[in-house]
Write a protein that holds these residues in place. Structure first.
Motif, PDB file in Angstrom:
ATOM      1  N   PRO A 136       3.330  -0.012   2.728  1.00  0.00           N
ATOM      2  CA  PRO A 136       2.543   0.887   1.641  1.00  0.00           C
ATOM      3  C   PRO A 136       0.971   0.180   1.790  1.00  0.00           C
ATOM      4  N   THR A 144      -2.716   6.922   0.257  1.00  0.00           N
ATOM      5  CA  THR A 144      -1.674   5.938   0.935  1.00  0.00           C
ATOM      6  C   THR A 144      -1.892   6.085   2.374  1.00  0.00           C
ATOM      7  N   ASN A 159       5.781   3.715   4.195  1.00  0.00           N
ATOM      8  CA  ASN A 159       6.529   3.591   2.969  1.00  0.00           C
ATOM      9  C   ASN A 159       7.580   2.617   3.107  1.00  0.00           C
TER      10      ASN A 159
END
Length: 404
Positions: A136, A144, A159
């Motif tokens: 991340p 993001t 992620n």
């Protein structure tokens, strides 16, 4: 004639089953690989590393060249064994880039490091090593994902905090910092884009690059035993809310040209996780000047744009006022960073020893401040201790000498 015909047929068959490009060495009569997609999976001694690596490739101890932007593709692993030395071409834009999903396993040793250098040994000759991961990030406005600024314009961010881009151990990169795009930007010596904590970074040397020694763009990776020596911009730099938690033994020696020892920001994101580093030594050699004459970029550690960090056992020496500007152990750029980060305990630099430097005992502020933070030099703080050896020696110069 028959012998030449058989040789031609054999070479034709080889090319038909391989995606690599083969360059014939007329002097030696043997092929060298210019694109490492070869069937053996091993780059021949003295070979050239170039192009995109799409299948596993091993490079053994020996001397090689690297030319152009070499990319390790998703699903491929580049393994580099101890004692491998690469002379990088500066005639073209060159760098080693590990893309998201690719891996590099570079395992040097203290006495047989993996080295990337250039023939002319001039800072700014190439783009250094860049790793992309899938961890991340928090870029500007909390985004993001972001687009890299290394000239490759690659989207980064993900992620998977534990993602692995491989291993770099006892690797030294020399004379990086290639100018890109408009000619005013440079690549770093080591650059980590959204690299995950499954990646191992240990005993790395960034030597005389024209931009930062090490820069982190978000991600969760941690690094141990880092040496940033003689880099023109900042020795250590991060943004996009990098959050590594297990960092230790970071050493910078700034000489001739250098800006901040550490430049820290979180891309203006108030909500970020402060990275943690134990044992930091920042030494500025006498008469080291910033890149731009009269610049205020002469302090040891700068926090800006909500940057955070929990630092322990910090030894700083040699930061002197210059060009009418003040040098500090710690410089806070905005009152918002102080309010949101210093006052909430997400910026700590303690215990701290600040020697042979100006403005001792007080933090600096780039805005009006009536009650600056004060400190007393801590007892028991010593310089970083690092393993000696060839990995930290360049042309007979011991890069760790200032730690003795």
């Amino acid at each position: 004639m028959k012998r030449n015909l058989l040789t031609l047929i054999s070479l034709t068959l080889l090319l038909s089953v391989s995606s690599c490009t083969i360059e014939i060495n007329d002097d030696a009569g043997t092929p060298t690989t210019t694109n490492p997609g070869n069937t053996s999976g091993v780059l021949p001694e003295g070979g050239k590393l170039s192009g995109e690596i799409t299948s596993n490739l091993t490079i053994k101890k020996g001397n090689y060249t690297l030319e152009g932007i070499v990319k390790v593709a998703d699903g491929a692993t580049l393994t580099i064994e101890a004692g491998a030395t690469f002379t990088v071409s500066t005639k073209v834009t060159s760098s080693l880039v590990v893309l998201q999903g690719g891996k590099v396993i570079a395992l040097g040793t203290a006495n047989e490091p993996i080295v990337f250098t250039t023939e002319n040994k001039t800072p700014g000759g190439w783009g250094g090593i860049t790793l992309y991961g899938r961890a991340p990030i928090k870029a500007v406005n909390g985004n993001t994902t972001a687009v890299s600024e290394d000239g490759n314009a690659i989207s980064y961010g993900g992620n998977d905090a534990n993602f692995s881009s491989g291993i770099l151990k006892f690797v030294r990169v020399e004379y990086a910092g290639k100018k890109i795009n408009d000619g005013t930007s440079e690549t770093n010596t080591f650059t980590f884009y959204s690299v995950g904590d499954g990646t191992i970074l240990e005993n790395l040397v960034a030597y005389k690059g024209t931009d930062d020694g090490f820069e982190f763009f978000g991600g969760t990776v941690s690094a141990k035993n880092l040496v940033s020596y003689g880099n023109y911009d900042d020795s250590f730099d991060w943004q996009d809310a990098w959050s590594g938690q297990n960092n230790s033994n970071w050493y910078a020696f700034q000489t001739v040209t250098g800006n901040f020892g550490m430049e820290i920001e979180a891309s203006a994101n108030v909500d970020n996780t402060a990275p943690k580093i134990s044992n930091i030594t920042l030494i500025r050699d006498a008469n080291t000047a910033p890149e731009v004459a009269g610049s205020s970029e002469i302090s040891a550690i700068q926090f800006k744009r909500q940057g955070t960090g929990i630092f322990s056992n910090v030894y700083i020496s040699g930061y002197k006022n210059m060009g009418g500007k003040n040098a500090y152990s710690v410089l806070i750029q905005e009152d918002t960073t102080e309010t949101n980060q210093v006052n909430t305990g997400k910026i700590k630099v303690e215990p701290l020893t600040y020697l042979n430097s100006d403005n001792a005992g007080v933090w600096g502020y780039a805005y009006p401040k009536t009650n600056p933070k004060t400190f007393t030099n801590a007892t028991g703080v010593t310089k970083v201790s690092l393993t000696p050896g060839a990995w930290a020696t360049v042309d007979g110069v011991n890069l760790l000498a200032a730690l003795q």
